[in-house]
Design a protein around this motif. Structure first.
Motif, PDB file in Angstrom:
ATOM      1  N   LEU A  33     -12.966   7.219 -17.881  1.00 53.31           N
ATOM      2  CA  LEU A  33     -13.075   8.428 -17.060  1.00 53.31           C
ATOM      3  C   LEU A  33     -13.037   8.078 -15.572  1.00 53.31           C
ATOM      4  CD1 LEU A  33     -15.850  10.475 -18.936  1.00 53.31           C
ATOM      5  CD2 LEU A  33     -13.461  11.160 -18.631  1.00 53.31           C
ATOM      6  N   GLN A  34     -13.772   7.021 -15.200  1.00 53.31           N
ATOM      7  CA  GLN A  34     -13.777   6.610 -13.787  1.00 53.31           C
ATOM      8  C   GLN A  34     -12.399   6.161 -13.340  1.00 53.31           C
ATOM      9  OE1 GLN A  34     -18.279   5.184 -12.736  1.00 53.31           O
ATOM     10  NE2 GLN A  34     -16.963   3.644 -13.603  1.00 53.31           N
ATOM     11  N   ASN A  35     -11.741   5.369 -14.174  1.00 48.71           N
ATOM     12  CA  ASN A  35     -10.424   4.858 -13.799  1.00 48.71           C
ATOM     13  C   ASN A  35      -9.385   5.969 -13.727  1.00 48.71           C
ATOM     14  OD1 ASN A  35     -11.398   2.247 -13.666  1.00 48.71           O
ATOM     15  ND2 ASN A  35     -10.904   1.782 -15.794  1.00 48.71           N
ATOM     16  N   ASP A  36      -9.449   6.910 -14.668  1.00 48.36           N
ATOM     17  CA  ASP A  36      -8.464   7.996 -14.711  1.00 48.36           C
ATOM     18  C   ASP A  36      -8.653   8.980 -13.560  1.00 48.36           C
ATOM     19  OD1 ASP A  36      -7.475   6.863 -16.999  1.00 48.36           O
ATOM     20  OD2 ASP A  36      -8.320   8.347 -18.383  1.00 48.36           O
ATOM     21  N   LEU A  37      -9.916   9.277 -13.230  1.00 47.17           N
ATOM     22  CA  LEU A  37     -10.196  10.328 -12.257  1.00 47.17           C
ATOM     23  C   LEU A  37     -10.499   9.794 -10.862  1.00 47.17           C
ATOM     24  CD1 LEU A  37     -12.376  12.666 -14.521  1.00 47.17           C
ATOM     25  CD2 LEU A  37      -9.957  12.877 -13.974  1.00 47.17           C
ATOM     26  N   GLY A  38     -10.925   8.541 -10.775  1.00 45.05           N
ATOM     27  CA  GLY A  38     -11.161   7.931  -9.463  1.00 45.05           C
ATOM     28  C   GLY A  38     -12.495   8.283  -8.829  1.00 45.05           C
ATOM     29  N   PHE A  39     -13.466   8.718  -9.637  1.00 42.56           N
ATOM     30  CA  PHE A  39     -14.784   9.062  -9.113  1.00 42.56           C
ATOM     31  C   PHE A  39     -15.866   8.319  -9.889  1.00 42.56           C
ATOM     32  CE2 PHE A  39     -12.142  12.898  -8.557  1.00 42.56           C
ATOM     33  CZ  PHE A  39     -12.150  12.967  -7.170  1.00 42.56           C
ATOM     34  N   CYS A  72     -18.927  12.762  -7.196  1.00 41.16           N
ATOM     35  CA  CYS A  72     -19.122  11.952  -8.395  1.00 41.16           C
ATOM     36  C   CYS A  72     -19.087  12.900  -9.593  1.00 41.16           C
ATOM     37  CB  CYS A  72     -20.426  11.147  -8.352  1.00 41.16           C
ATOM     38  SG  CYS A  72     -21.943  12.119  -8.382  1.00 41.16           S
ATOM     39  N   ILE A  73     -18.921  12.345 -10.788  1.00 44.45           N
ATOM     40  CA  ILE A  73     -18.730  13.172 -11.975  1.00 44.45           C
ATOM     41  C   ILE A  73     -19.748  12.807 -13.048  1.00 44.45           C
ATOM     42  CG2 ILE A  73     -16.282  13.696 -11.621  1.00 44.45           C
ATOM     43  CD1 ILE A  73     -15.580  11.300 -13.404  1.00 44.45           C
ATOM     44  N   ASP A  74     -20.084  13.788 -13.873  1.00 39.82           N
ATOM     45  CA  ASP A  74     -21.081  13.624 -14.937  1.00 39.82           C
ATOM     46  C   ASP A  74     -20.497  14.214 -16.216  1.00 39.82           C
ATOM     47  OD1 ASP A  74     -23.219  13.743 -16.677  1.00 39.82           O
ATOM     48  OD2 ASP A  74     -24.624  14.601 -15.235  1.00 39.82           O
ATOM     49  N   PRO A  75     -20.311  13.410 -17.275  1.00 43.37           N
ATOM     50  CA  PRO A  75     -19.755  13.940 -18.536  1.00 43.37           C
ATOM     51  C   PRO A  75     -20.659  14.966 -19.204  1.00 43.37           C
ATOM     52  CG  PRO A  75     -19.693  11.529 -18.491  1.00 43.37           C
ATOM     53  CD  PRO A  75     -20.544  11.962 -17.338  1.00 43.37           C
ATOM     54  N   GLY A  76     -21.907  15.052 -18.782  1.00 43.12           N
ATOM     55  CA  GLY A  76     -22.809  16.057 -19.323  1.00 43.12           C
ATOM     56  C   GLY A  76     -23.333  15.721 -20.702  1.00 43.12           C
ATOM     57  N   PHE A  77     -23.906  14.524 -20.841  1.00 41.08           N
ATOM     58  CA  PHE A  77     -24.470  14.135 -22.128  1.00 41.08           C
ATOM     59  C   PHE A  77     -25.519  15.155 -22.578  1.00 41.08           C
ATOM     60  CE2 PHE A  77     -23.128  10.095 -20.174  1.00 41.08           C
ATOM     61  CZ  PHE A  77     -22.231   9.674 -21.158  1.00 41.08           C
ATOM     62  N   GLY A  78     -25.353  15.676 -23.800  1.00 41.84           N
ATOM     63  CA  GLY A  78     -26.302  16.627 -24.352  1.00 41.84           C
ATOM     64  C   GLY A  78     -26.074  18.071 -23.945  1.00 41.84           C
ATOM     65  N   PHE A  79     -25.103  18.319 -23.090  1.00 39.78           N
ATOM     66  CA  PHE A  79     -24.815  19.689 -22.658  1.00 39.78           C
ATOM     67  C   PHE A  79     -23.628  20.227 -23.457  1.00 39.78           C
ATOM     68  CE2 PHE A  79     -27.478  18.314 -19.253  1.00 39.78           C
ATOM     69  CZ  PHE A  79     -28.044  19.468 -18.718  1.00 39.78           C
ATOM     70  N   GLY A  80     -23.908  20.704 -24.663  1.00 38.54           N
ATOM     71  CA  GLY A  80     -22.848  21.178 -25.539  1.00 38.54           C
ATOM     72  C   GLY A  80     -22.133  20.028 -26.214  1.00 38.54           C
ATOM     73  N   LYS A  81     -22.895  19.038 -26.689  1.00 42.46           N
ATOM     74  CA  LYS A  81     -22.327  17.869 -27.367  1.00 42.46           C
ATOM     75  C   LYS A  81     -23.237  17.426 -28.506  1.00 42.46           C
ATOM     76  CE  LYS A  81     -20.215  17.158 -23.117  1.00 42.46           C
ATOM     77  NZ  LYS A  81     -20.634  17.809 -21.868  1.00 42.46           N
ATOM     78  N   THR A  82     -22.620  16.925 -29.570  1.00 40.79           N
ATOM     79  CA  THR A  82     -23.369  16.320 -30.663  1.00 40.79           C
ATOM     80  C   THR A  82     -23.598  14.840 -30.357  1.00 40.79           C
ATOM     81  OG1 THR A  82     -21.366  15.666 -31.851  1.00 40.79           O
ATOM     82  CG2 THR A  82     -22.245  17.878 -32.315  1.00 40.79           C
ATOM     83  N   LEU A  83     -24.346  14.180 -31.223  1.00 47.18           N
ATOM     84  CA  LEU A  83     -24.552  12.735 -31.083  1.00 47.18           C
ATOM     85  C   LEU A  83     -23.219  12.000 -31.055  1.00 47.18           C
ATOM     86  CD1 LEU A  83     -26.209  10.099 -31.119  1.00 47.18           C
ATOM     87  CD2 LEU A  83     -26.434  10.367 -33.597  1.00 47.18           C
ATOM     88  N   GLU A  84     -22.303  12.387 -31.933  1.00 46.56           N
ATOM     89  CA  GLU A  84     -20.984  11.728 -31.981  1.00 46.56           C
ATOM     90  C   GLU A  84     -20.220  11.942 -30.678  1.00 46.56           C
ATOM     91  OE1 GLU A  84     -16.904  11.653 -34.725  1.00 46.56           O
ATOM     92  OE2 GLU A  84     -18.404  13.216 -35.023  1.00 46.56           O
ATOM     93  N   HIS A  85     -20.252  13.172 -30.158  1.00 41.75           N
ATOM     94  CA  HIS A  85     -19.576  13.452 -28.880  1.00 41.75           C
ATOM     95  C   HIS A  85     -20.154  12.590 -27.757  1.00 41.75           C
ATOM     96  CE1 HIS A  85     -18.886  17.753 -30.613  1.00 41.75           C
ATOM     97  NE2 HIS A  85     -17.874  16.968 -30.919  1.00 41.75           N
ATOM     98  N   ASN A  86     -21.484  12.521 -27.691  1.00 40.86           N
ATOM     99  CA  ASN A  86     -22.137  11.737 -26.639  1.00 40.86           C
ATOM    100  C   ASN A  86     -21.762  10.263 -26.732  1.00 40.86           C
ATOM    101  OD1 ASN A  86     -23.576  13.904 -25.436  1.00 40.86           O
ATOM    102  ND2 ASN A  86     -25.146  13.786 -27.016  1.00 40.86           N
ATOM    103  N   ALA A  87     -21.725   9.717 -27.961  1.00 43.68           N
ATOM    104  CA  ALA A  87     -21.388   8.306 -28.150  1.00 43.68           C
ATOM    105  C   ALA A  87     -19.963   8.021 -27.684  1.00 43.68           C
ATOM    106  CB  ALA A  87     -21.564   7.919 -29.616  1.00 43.68           C
ATOM    107  N   LYS A  88     -19.040   8.915 -28.014  1.00 45.27           N
ATOM    108  CA  LYS A  88     -17.640   8.724 -27.596  1.00 45.27           C
ATOM    109  C   LYS A  88     -17.510   8.766 -26.074  1.00 45.27           C
ATOM    110  CE  LYS A  88     -15.205  10.356 -31.728  1.00 45.27           C
ATOM    111  NZ  LYS A  88     -14.367  11.435 -32.308  1.00 45.27           N
TER     112      LYS A  88
END
Length: 256
Positions: free
Chosen positions: A189-195, A165-181
């Protein structure tokens, strides 16, 4: 997924569950509340956190694995150290949750010939510096590219895709705007990567920035974050407040 930090310095509950008795009591509370996975962490990954030695991490985590491995719930171990992975798996861990995306030397070898689940997370930088000045040209594309590269390499060494499974890593080197996107693109992400995507927003600085609340007053915001993540497709939510999140999800899923 309920969070069980056995560290003195985690950003939210550092020190509260540092003893074995306190940790086991908290684990029992989460089990009663309806947790599916207990995520045990022996090293803080909060921004600015200092690393701990392998022995310290083993001393904190292994007694909990031995005590909880027959509790009827899946045990996840939050670690990036290959030696910790090996010991945890041998003791009966069901998942390895690696904030470093299994990039450490020996990490892939530690997990390739076993059958436990693996969570691959994206992090820009490292915990000590990751929130200094995070920058992306296109955060969703860059996180997708990283996760695609890691999951591809893992499959190339024989790791079955069903384990991942995959984790975008909210808050791990991201701003509020990055996390929201990233949150709004969980389904993509799930559809593209299949996980399946694991989302961890609980009590993080994003919740604080949106609500103006200190970490100990972010439960309501964290519940809203968990519901938003599920609405956008997350299959696992990693949370501190298990009972409240379970209740919120029950009501939301019944009425949505």
């Amino acid at each position: 997924m309920g969070i069980l930090n056995v560290t003195p310095d985690s950003f939210s509950d550092g020190g509260r569950y540092a003893t074995l008795d306190a940790s086991l009591s908290h684990a029992e509370e989460m089990i009663e509340a309806g947790v599916d996975i207990i995520d045990i962490g022996g090293e803080s990954s909060r921004p600015g956190a200092a690393p701990v030695s392998l022995q310290q991490e083993l001393d904190r985590v292994m007694p909990l694995i031995f005590a909880l491995r027959d509790c009827g719930k899946a045990l996840s171990i939050d670690t990036y150290k290959p030696e910790m992975m090996r010991e945890a798996i041998a003791a009966g861990a069901d998942m390895i949750n690696d904030i470093n995306g299994f990039r450490a030397e020996g990490a892939l070898q530690a997990v390739q010939d076993v059958d436990c689940a693996l969570c691959v997370m994206h992090m820009q930088g490292e915990p000590q510096t990751m929130q200094a000045h995070p920058e992306y040209t296109d955060v969703v594309a860059e996180v997708r590219e990283f996760l695609f590269g890691r999951t591809s390499q893992m499959q190339q060494v024989g790791i079955a895709p069903q384990r991942l499974c995959i984790d975008p890593g909210f808050g791990f080197g991201k701003t509020l705007e990055h996390n929201a996107k990233l949150l709004k693109n969980i389904d993509a992400l799930q559809n593209d990567l299949g996980f399946p995507v694991l989302a961890g927003l609980s009590r993080k600085s994003t919740i604080g920035a949106l609500t103006g609340r200190p970490v100990e007053q972010r439960m309501a915001g964290s519940l809203a974050g968990a519901l938003a993540a599920v609405m956008h497709g997350a299959r696992i939510v990693r949370v501190h407040d298990v009972a409240e999140t379970v209740d919120a999800l029950k009501v939301w899923q019944a009425l949505a």
